[in-house]
Design an enzyme around this catalytic site. Structure first.
Site, PDB file in Angstrom:
ATOM      1  N   SER A   1      62.345  45.867  89.907  1.00  0.00           N
ATOM      2  CA  SER A   1      61.207  45.526  89.052  1.00  0.00           C
ATOM      3  C   SER A   1      61.251  44.034  88.760  1.00  0.00           C
ATOM      4  CB  SER A   1      61.300  46.307  87.728  1.00  0.00           C
ATOM      5  OG  SER A   1      60.352  45.847  86.786  1.00  0.00           O
TER       6      SER A   1
ATOM      7  N   TYR B   1      66.029  48.838  79.957  1.00  0.00           N
ATOM      8  CA  TYR B   1      65.297  48.963  81.221  1.00  0.00           C
ATOM      9  C   TYR B   1      65.587  47.774  82.129  1.00  0.00           C
ATOM     10  CZ  TYR B   1      61.499  49.372  84.574  1.00  0.00           C
ATOM     11  OH  TYR B   1      60.773  49.461  85.739  1.00  0.00           O
TER      12      TYR B   1
END
Length: 246
Positions: free
Chosen positions: A140, A153
């Site tokens: 990501s 995250y």
């Protein structure tokens, strides 16, 4: 040039979003697909649409090593080899650390990190034996920059990048001819934001995702990496909306 045709590709998190769009594109280009996800009913619908001859499915929770091993075994038993593994399954609950959402921390660690490791561990023996393969791990933009409220995250996605780079170096040393690709999406219109339970964070993320790109943009990048000649390896992509500043 179509180096995708007849390649056996295993995809986790294949029941929706980036996974499903990747299935659609790779099937159009002649790949043989083995799909894993927790929602078997969704996989069955995708299989019916694409065709049973070129698609196998297996109910798979990537937090369970036995189920990941079974997915890889299904691919080998059905098609006789495994050319590509796409570790796509992921979760993105978001909250500030002071909220102490330990269950969500554990979910992210189990899916985003351990799930990738289980996939690598399951497929490497097959790829080493056939002296070829390609492992594509979904990271990501959160694996490149840290955001407030996204510490855990981001940590999981930094880990995916580190694990994949370590794998690349290890396989290069032994000359296994196994390629690796890190793919870091920005805001993509998928179900990923559905897992955010913190109302304040959900509002902020929803604002960011107003300009999200469609998942087929990520599927095209995956197809490109697979399609490259075997002697070259596309090691990393970052793909985000043109309007996304972070």
């Amino acid at each position: 040039m179509n180096n995708v045709k007849d390649k056996v590709v295993v995809i986790t998190g294949a029941s929706s979003g980036i996974g499903e769009e990747t299935v659609n594109l790779l099937s159009e280009n002649g790949a043989k697909l083995v799909l894993g996800a927790r929602r078997l009913d969704r996989l069955e619908k995708i299989q019916q649409k694409v065709g049973h001859d070129s698609v196998s499915i297996k109910k798979t929770d990537v937090t369970k090593p036995d189920e990941v091993n079974a997915l890889i075994e299904t691919a080998y038993n059905d098609f006789g080899r495994i050319d590509v593994l796409i570790n796509n399954a992921g979760l993105m609950p978001q909250s500030f650390l002071e909220k102490n959402k330990q269950d969500e921390w554990n979910q992210m660690i189990d899916v985003n990190i351990k799930g990738v490791l289980y996939g690598i561990g399951a497929v490497l023996p097959y790829m080493r034996k056939q002296k070829s393969g390609h492992i594509i791990n979904l990271a990501s933009v959160a694996g490149h920059v840290v955001f407030p409220g996204s510490a855990v995250y981001c940590g999981t996605k930094y880990a995916v990048r580190a694990i994949t780079e370590g794998l690349r170096q290890e396989e290069a040393i032994v000359g296994s001819n196994i390629r690796t690709t890190i793919l870091s999406p920005g805001a993509v219109s998928t179900e990923l934001t559905d897992h955010i339970s913190d109302k304040d964070m959900k509002q902020d993320i929803d604002e960011l995702y107003k300009n999200a790109i469609k998942p087929d943009a990520i599927a095209r990048a995956i197809n490109y990496a697979i399609n490259e000649p075997e002697e070259s390896s596309v090691n990393e992509f970052i793909i985000r909306p043109s309007s996304q500043s972070l």
